[in-house]
Design an enzyme around this catalytic site. Structure first.
Site, PDB file in Angstrom:
ATOM      1  N   LYS A 267     -34.769 122.358 -65.733  1.00  0.00           N
ATOM      2  CA  LYS A 267     -35.996 122.962 -65.733  1.00  0.00           C
ATOM      3  C   LYS A 267     -36.738 123.070 -67.055  1.00  0.00           C
ATOM      4  CE  LYS A 267     -35.993 126.001 -61.694  1.00  0.00           C
ATOM      5  NZ  LYS A 267     -36.838 125.396 -61.120  1.00  0.00           N
ATOM      6  N   ARG A 341     -31.701 125.298 -51.211  1.00  0.00           N
ATOM      7  CA  ARG A 341     -31.087 124.732 -49.767  1.00  0.00           C
ATOM      8  C   ARG A 341     -29.687 124.333 -49.746  1.00  0.00           C
ATOM      9  NH1 ARG A 341     -35.505 120.125 -50.867  1.00  0.00           N
ATOM     10  NH2 ARG A 341     -36.603 121.733 -52.056  1.00  0.00           N
TER      11      ARG A 341
END
Ligand code: BES
Ligand code: MN
Ligand code: ZN
Length: 499
Positions: A267, A341
């Site tokens: 990130k 996920r």
């Protein structure tokens, strides 16, 4: 913090010995001849105060009023959200006054459940202080809240008050774990927090699985996320048993990424600290169990938390790596930052063993959900209309809103992979939806819902901090389910038919 509910008209409230007395004033208020009414009627007549939402009038050492500070708070029609806004404004103004005891009274003939909840939850929220990593911070000074109701509460209002107090304890546990920095909220520590919940309640049990046990289960996707970190993963299984063992449980699944760097798909640096909040789904499961322990509803609930840290490392997963999930489906990890996920899919497969009546996962899953819904409503996805409706109504009654999002199969197109059964990301469009479509592939054995709380679990900016959401929604949902006829497991249904 202690919460008390008393029957107090304005005359009785005037005699209440507190550091501050907040009087909630709706439009068309009917006044008596007590000291509070005297001041209020003059202020209304003079136009120095009105019941319009957002209006405040502070007064000090008013003759005949026992509390030092008296604040009139306009609450319009007296709706829960108007009460919340008014109280927030009044409490912000009183900040720094080291209030220990606060009185809140309603200048209306009766109080609704929603208003009672709103007062308890708003006062708790507005006075919360996080001190774990800032021991010199001034802790919450408020020790007690007296909520004055104009008339004796009926059973529903009393129940609303008790629920609100339990919700507050759950919300504050969720805030505590959400706010902790990554080094003070590791997967190991989350496991210990869950175990502490079990030792505090005879109805809660807890099992914490280690990497070795998780490997045995074949959770290849979950393990892949954890492999770049020095912090060992934990898979937490909490059980609340409030009904017969034969009753099918509701399973809550929390995303517990204790810090999300993005991994090799690193990130950007700005605001990366906020990725300590990436375990707020897990924290909401812990908080909900805390409330269950207090309220003891007659139903069974399982809480599953997949806890890991997502780090870049020589051992970390790389874009393009293919892993095998517990379901047997292979996954091409095209972006290591779509890690939520990857941990949730194995937890969803694990949930099958409970033959649940419903599974709800809670996750700070996508930045796209923040763009779609902002900080007001959580994103709700569900394969069951009944389950979706139950969660939406719980959000309404708990003042912890959600909004239903679509699950059309066309949204799954982008998850196709040439190298595995599915890819972990599609393109940027509809990013929150495609994430839900990924999860749906692992949630075929039960009615399922997914709450994307990326926008609602914490606040950024000057008021940076965990919100404790969606604990209020989850608690209301579970209590509503407990009030329904018990859902039997298939086995119990068969046995019943035979008998
Ligand atoms: N934890 C983040 C989601 C997130 C981002 C929540 C910002 C709140 C604020 C999640 O693991 C993530 O990184 N998602 C990616 C998915 C993308 C790579 C498909 C995202 O949203 O950018
Ligand atoms: Mn991520
Ligand atoms: Zn994440």
């Amino acid at each position: 913090m202690n919460f008390e509910c008393q029957v107090l008209d304005l005359a009785a409230a005037a005699k209440l010995k507190t550091d501050a007395l907040l009087v909630l004033v709706p439009e068309g208020v009917k006044l008596g001849s007590d000291a509070v009414s005297f001041v209020l009627s003059h202020a209304l007549k003079a136009g120095d105060f009105s019941a319009k939402p957002g209006r405040l009038l502070p007064a000090y050492r008013v003759a005949g009023v026992a509390a030092d500070r008296l604040v009139f708070v306009g609450v319009g029609e007296g709706l829960a959200r108007q009460v919340r806004a008014g109280l927030r404004a009044a409490l912000a103004q009183l900040q720094g006054n080291h209030l220990k005891k606060l009185g809140v009274v309603l200048a209306a003939p009766s109080a609704s459940e929603a208003v009672v909840r709103s007062v308890v939850q708003t006062v708790a929220d507005a006075t919360y202080v996080f001190t774990t990593s800032k021991p010199k911070a001034e802790a919450r000074s408020l020790k007690s809240l007296v909520l004055g109701l104009p008339e004796a509460p009926d059973a529903l209002v009393r129940q609303a008050f008790e629920r609100a107090v339990a919700v507050v304890s759950g919300v504050e546990l969720a805030k505590e774990w959400g706010n902790r920095p990554g080094n003070m909220a590791t997967p190991t520590l989350l496991g210990q927090a869950a175990q502490a919940l079990a030792s505090d309640s005879s109805k809660i049990s807890c099992e914490v699985l280690t990497p070795r046990e998780v490997a045995k289960l074949g959770m290849g996707s979950f393990m892949a996320v954890a492999q770049g970190s020095h912090e060992p993963l934990r898979f937490i299984v909490l059980k609340y048993q409030g009904a017969a063992k034969s009753e099918a449980p509701i399973v809550l699944v929390g995303k517990g990424i204790t810090f999300d760097t993005g991994g090799i798909s690193l990130k950007p640096g700005a605001e990366m600290d906020e990725m300590k909040f990436d375990m707020c789904g897990a924290a909401s499961v812990l908080g909900t169990f805390r409330a269950l322990a207090d309220l003891q509803p007659k139903l069974n609930v399982v809480g599953l938390i997949a806890a890991a840290e997502n780090m870049p490392d020589g051992k970390a997963i790389k874009p393009g790596d293919v892993v095998t999930s517990m379901s047997g489906q292979t996954i091409e990890i095209l972006n290591t930052d779509a890690e939520g996920r990857l941990v949730l899919c194995d937890a969803l497969t694990y949930a099958e063993r409970f033959k649940p009546r419903a599974v709800v996962d809670i996750a700070t899953l996508t930045g796209a959900c923040v763009i779609a819904l902002g900080a007001v409503r959580s994103g709700l996805y569900s394969t069951s209309d009944a389950l979706a409706q139950a969660l939406l109504s719980a959000g309404e009654s708990a003042q912890d809103l959600a909004w239903r999002m679509p699950l059309d199969d066309d949204y799954a197109e982008g998850l196709k992979s040439n190298f595995a059964d599915l890819a972990n990301v599609a393109g940027r469009p509809g990013g929150s939806i495609t994430a839900a479509k990924f999860l749906q592939r692992f949630a075929t054995a039960f009615p399922w819902a997914h709450l994307d709380i990326a926008g609602t679990a914490w606040k950024s900016g000057a008021a940076k901090g965990a919100s404790g959401r969606p604990v209020p929604l989850l608690v209301d949902y579970l209590l509503a389910e407990a009030a329904l006829a018990p859902a039997k497991t298939k086995k119990a249904q068969k046995a019943q038919k035979k008998a």
